[in-house]
Design a protein around this motif. Structure first.
Motif, PDB file in Angstrom:
ATOM      1  N   VAL B  59       0.861  -1.175   0.000  1.00  0.00           N
ATOM      2  CA  VAL B  59       0.000   0.000   0.000  1.00  0.00           C
ATOM      3  C   VAL B  59       0.904   1.233   0.000  1.00  0.00           C
ATOM      4  O   VAL B  59       1.700   1.414   0.921  1.00  0.00           O
ATOM      5  CB  VAL B  59      -0.932   0.031   1.233  1.00  0.00           C
ATOM      6  CG1 VAL B  59      -1.842   1.250   1.183  1.00  0.00           C
ATOM      7  CG2 VAL B  59      -1.755  -1.241   1.310  1.00  0.00           C
ATOM      8  N   GLN B  60       0.783   2.031  -1.073  1.00  0.00           N
ATOM      9  CA  GLN B  60       1.657   3.191  -1.201  1.00  0.00           C
ATOM     10  C   GLN B  60       1.571   4.116   0.009  1.00  0.00           C
ATOM     11  O   GLN B  60       0.493   4.491   0.431  1.00  0.00           O
ATOM     12  CB  GLN B  60       1.336   3.962  -2.483  1.00  0.00           C
ATOM     13  CG  GLN B  60       2.330   3.601  -3.591  1.00  0.00           C
ATOM     14  CD  GLN B  60       2.042   4.334  -4.880  1.00  0.00           C
ATOM     15  OE1 GLN B  60       0.930   4.812  -5.091  1.00  0.00           O
ATOM     16  NE2 GLN B  60       3.029   4.425  -5.750  1.00  0.00           N
ATOM     17  N   GLY B  61       2.749   4.445   0.562  1.00  0.00           N
ATOM     18  CA  GLY B  61       2.818   5.357   1.690  1.00  0.00           C
ATOM     19  C   GLY B  61       2.445   4.726   3.016  1.00  0.00           C
ATOM     20  O   GLY B  61       2.411   5.395   4.049  1.00  0.00           O
ATOM     21  N   SER B  62       2.147   3.423   2.992  1.00  0.00           N
ATOM     22  CA  SER B  62       1.691   2.787   4.228  1.00  0.00           C
ATOM     23  C   SER B  62       2.524   1.555   4.612  1.00  0.00           C
ATOM     24  O   SER B  62       2.801   1.334   5.789  1.00  0.00           O
ATOM     25  CB  SER B  62       0.219   2.409   4.053  1.00  0.00           C
ATOM     26  OG  SER B  62      -0.270   1.761   5.179  1.00  0.00           O
ATOM     27  N   GLY B  63       2.923   0.738   3.625  1.00  0.00           N
ATOM     28  CA  GLY B  63       3.766  -0.407   3.959  1.00  0.00           C
ATOM     29  C   GLY B  63       3.425  -1.657   3.177  1.00  0.00           C
ATOM     30  O   GLY B  63       2.651  -1.625   2.216  1.00  0.00           O
ATOM     31  N   VAL B  64       4.037  -2.743   3.628  1.00  0.00           N
ATOM     32  CA  VAL B  64       3.881  -4.032   2.962  1.00  0.00           C
ATOM     33  C   VAL B  64       3.149  -4.983   3.907  1.00  0.00           C
ATOM     34  O   VAL B  64       3.529  -5.097   5.072  1.00  0.00           O
ATOM     35  CB  VAL B  64       5.259  -4.623   2.586  1.00  0.00           C
ATOM     36  CG1 VAL B  64       5.103  -5.972   1.902  1.00  0.00           C
ATOM     37  CG2 VAL B  64       6.035  -3.649   1.703  1.00  0.00           C
ATOM     38  N   PHE B  65       2.099  -5.655   3.406  1.00  0.00           N
ATOM     39  CA  PHE B  65       1.251  -6.481   4.262  1.00  0.00           C
ATOM     40  C   PHE B  65       1.142  -7.909   3.725  1.00  0.00           C
ATOM     41  O   PHE B  65       1.258  -8.140   2.524  1.00  0.00           O
ATOM     42  CB  PHE B  65      -0.144  -5.853   4.369  1.00  0.00           C
ATOM     43  CG  PHE B  65      -0.120  -4.451   4.890  1.00  0.00           C
ATOM     44  CD1 PHE B  65      -0.241  -4.204   6.250  1.00  0.00           C
ATOM     45  CD2 PHE B  65       0.063  -3.368   4.029  1.00  0.00           C
ATOM     46  CE1 PHE B  65      -0.204  -2.904   6.742  1.00  0.00           C
ATOM     47  CE2 PHE B  65       0.101  -2.071   4.503  1.00  0.00           C
ATOM     48  CZ  PHE B  65      -0.027  -1.831   5.867  1.00  0.00           C
ATOM     49  N   VAL B  66       0.871  -8.820   4.651  1.00  0.00           N
ATOM     50  CA  VAL B  66       0.807 -10.240   4.312  1.00  0.00           C
ATOM     51  C   VAL B  66      -0.547 -10.609   3.701  1.00  0.00           C
ATOM     52  O   VAL B  66      -1.576 -10.107   4.123  1.00  0.00           O
ATOM     53  CB  VAL B  66       1.037 -11.083   5.594  1.00  0.00           C
ATOM     54  CG1 VAL B  66       0.741 -12.562   5.355  1.00  0.00           C
ATOM     55  CG2 VAL B  66       2.459 -10.875   6.091  1.00  0.00           C
ATOM     56  N   ARG B  67      -0.512 -11.466   2.669  1.00  0.00           N
ATOM     57  CA  ARG B  67      -1.722 -12.113   2.173  1.00  0.00           C
ATOM     58  C   ARG B  67      -1.590 -13.591   2.478  1.00  0.00           C
ATOM     59  O   ARG B  67      -0.648 -14.233   2.070  1.00  0.00           O
ATOM     60  CB  ARG B  67      -1.853 -11.978   0.650  1.00  0.00           C
ATOM     61  CG  ARG B  67      -2.196 -10.600   0.182  1.00  0.00           C
ATOM     62  CD  ARG B  67      -2.395 -10.599  -1.321  1.00  0.00           C
ATOM     63  NE  ARG B  67      -3.601 -11.342  -1.703  1.00  0.00           N
ATOM     64  CZ  ARG B  67      -3.967 -11.537  -2.978  1.00  0.00           C
ATOM     65  NH1 ARG B  67      -3.212 -11.085  -3.959  1.00  0.00           N
ATOM     66  NH2 ARG B  67      -5.054 -12.209  -3.254  1.00  0.00           N
ATOM     67  N   ARG B  68      -2.557 -14.131   3.206  1.00  0.00           N
ATOM     68  CA  ARG B  68      -2.525 -15.573   3.468  1.00  0.00           C
ATOM     69  C   ARG B  68      -3.901 -16.158   3.403  1.00  0.00           C
ATOM     70  O   ARG B  68      -4.832 -15.644   4.025  1.00  0.00           O
ATOM     71  CB  ARG B  68      -1.902 -15.870   4.841  1.00  0.00           C
ATOM     72  CG  ARG B  68      -0.390 -15.762   4.819  1.00  0.00           C
ATOM     73  CD  ARG B  68       0.190 -16.370   6.053  1.00  0.00           C
ATOM     74  NE  ARG B  68       0.294 -17.811   5.970  1.00  0.00           N
ATOM     75  CZ  ARG B  68       0.648 -18.567   6.994  1.00  0.00           C
ATOM     76  NH1 ARG B  68       0.878 -18.029   8.166  1.00  0.00           N
ATOM     77  NH2 ARG B  68       0.773 -19.861   6.836  1.00  0.00           N
TER      78      ARG B  68
END
Lengths: 231, 231
Positions: B59-68
């Protein structure tokens, strides 16, 4: 829209327009930069996007080549663009069976969260030319898709969502095969006990928030699917 | 193996080991660089790889998140790693029904080209724990996979191919649903006319050359599939 996504769309349209086939080589990087009037990094990112979508493959030291399915009339299972984009030579239509605001069923609330107290429920029969393609049951969050009517639901809801400026991100899809119950079989125009592929999908915004929970049951004789995988 | 692919594999293993769930945030770029001792560009490419495989979202400007995926026991339809990687908590086994060199059937020659005069034909029943998962019929080019035997075919042929140093690139998958004929139903242990998902796959080397043509028919009660799409 980000520049490299715009260029990726243009390249895809160009591949289709030129009717390039599997294995045909794309112009070199320098030529693409000149052709589209953008920087090297934009072309590189556009090519990565096309590779991720399974539309090209890159061979190190050799070039960029086209990937194109040789079989027509298959629905792309990776693409989130909807049937209208997959089946350009066909006439797609929808008959709206249900369109109402309700309290979300438990299976939907489990995905949207318990704070979600209202959703649009939409049931549609979708047609390809004169044939039934599938029965689709969708739930949309009303705090994200604030307004829907029958006319919108007769067309592409996803196109409408995009026109609202809502950015659709990614999706989880779960596939199972089953024998049809009488009610669904009647709607699809097949026999009770006939086979069907059911795809349960959860669509997320680019922010990671789920906004659409849908279950689609396909007419087994009128549907075929493809995946161009590069993982 | 390229450095960023190695880092992507390490990150994936880390996500699984830590049992991170959907929406959990990964460490910042600078922390990942330090953690893995690599440059920013390597981390960026590794994250892109994971995003393409549907394992994270950015997410731009917010970070990297997990998809599981929240559901166990589903076979990943995008991954080309094989069942063994998809279903880690299960015991996978294969019974080899046919293993021989033959002149390619027409449908196979249409993909491999008319200069291909010989292929390995392999038919296997594949089991998940004690249950039949699918019947698989594969054709491999003998000029690429020069040697195969029953022992290899009882295990993972793809692992064997990778150990030979052959680089598997991408695949086309075509899905249809049908009613089973008696012969296939008997092999799968279901009834004639029962539903089945059939996946026809063409696997390519990273060079773009097709080397494996296979058709797999799944036991409808013992198989479920998922796709984490980001296109």
């Amino acid at each position: 829209m980000l520049k490299y996504l715009e260029i990726a769309d243009k390249m895809e349209a160009w591949i289709i327009e030129k009717d390039l086939s599997q294995g045909e080589k794309l112009p070199k990087l320098a030529e693409l930069m000149e052709l589209y009037g953008v920087s090297k990094s934009t072309i590189v990112k556009a090519l990565e996007r096309l590779e991720n979508r399974g539309l090209i493959y890159q061979v190190q030291g050799s070039g960029v080549f086209v990937r194109r399915p040789k079989r027509a009339d298959y629905v792309n299972l990776i693409d989130n663009n909807g049937f209208t984009a997959d089946l350009p030579t066909h006439k797609m239509a929808s008959k709206v069976l249900t369109l109402r605001k309700i309290k979300p069923p438990k299976k939907v609330q489990a995905v949207f969260g318990s704070e979600q107290t209202e959703v649009y429920e939409i049931r549609r029969l979708r047609y390809i030319d004169a044939d039934v393609l599938c029965l689709e049951e969708s739930y949309f969050r009303t705090d994200i898709i604030m307004y829907l009517n029958e006319q919108i639901a007769q067309g592409s809801i996803f196109n409408y969502v995009r026109e609202l400026g809502i950015a659709i991100g990614f999706s989880d899809k779960y596939l199972t095969v089953k024998k049809l119950d009488q009610k669904t079989a009647d709607l699809l125009g097949v026999k009770t006990g006939d086979p069907a592929l059911t795809i349960n999908e959860i669509y997320y915004l680019t922010s990671g928030e789920p906004f659409d929970y849908s279950t689609t049951t396909y007419h087994y004789e009128n549907s075929k699917f493809f995946i161009q995988s590069n993982a």
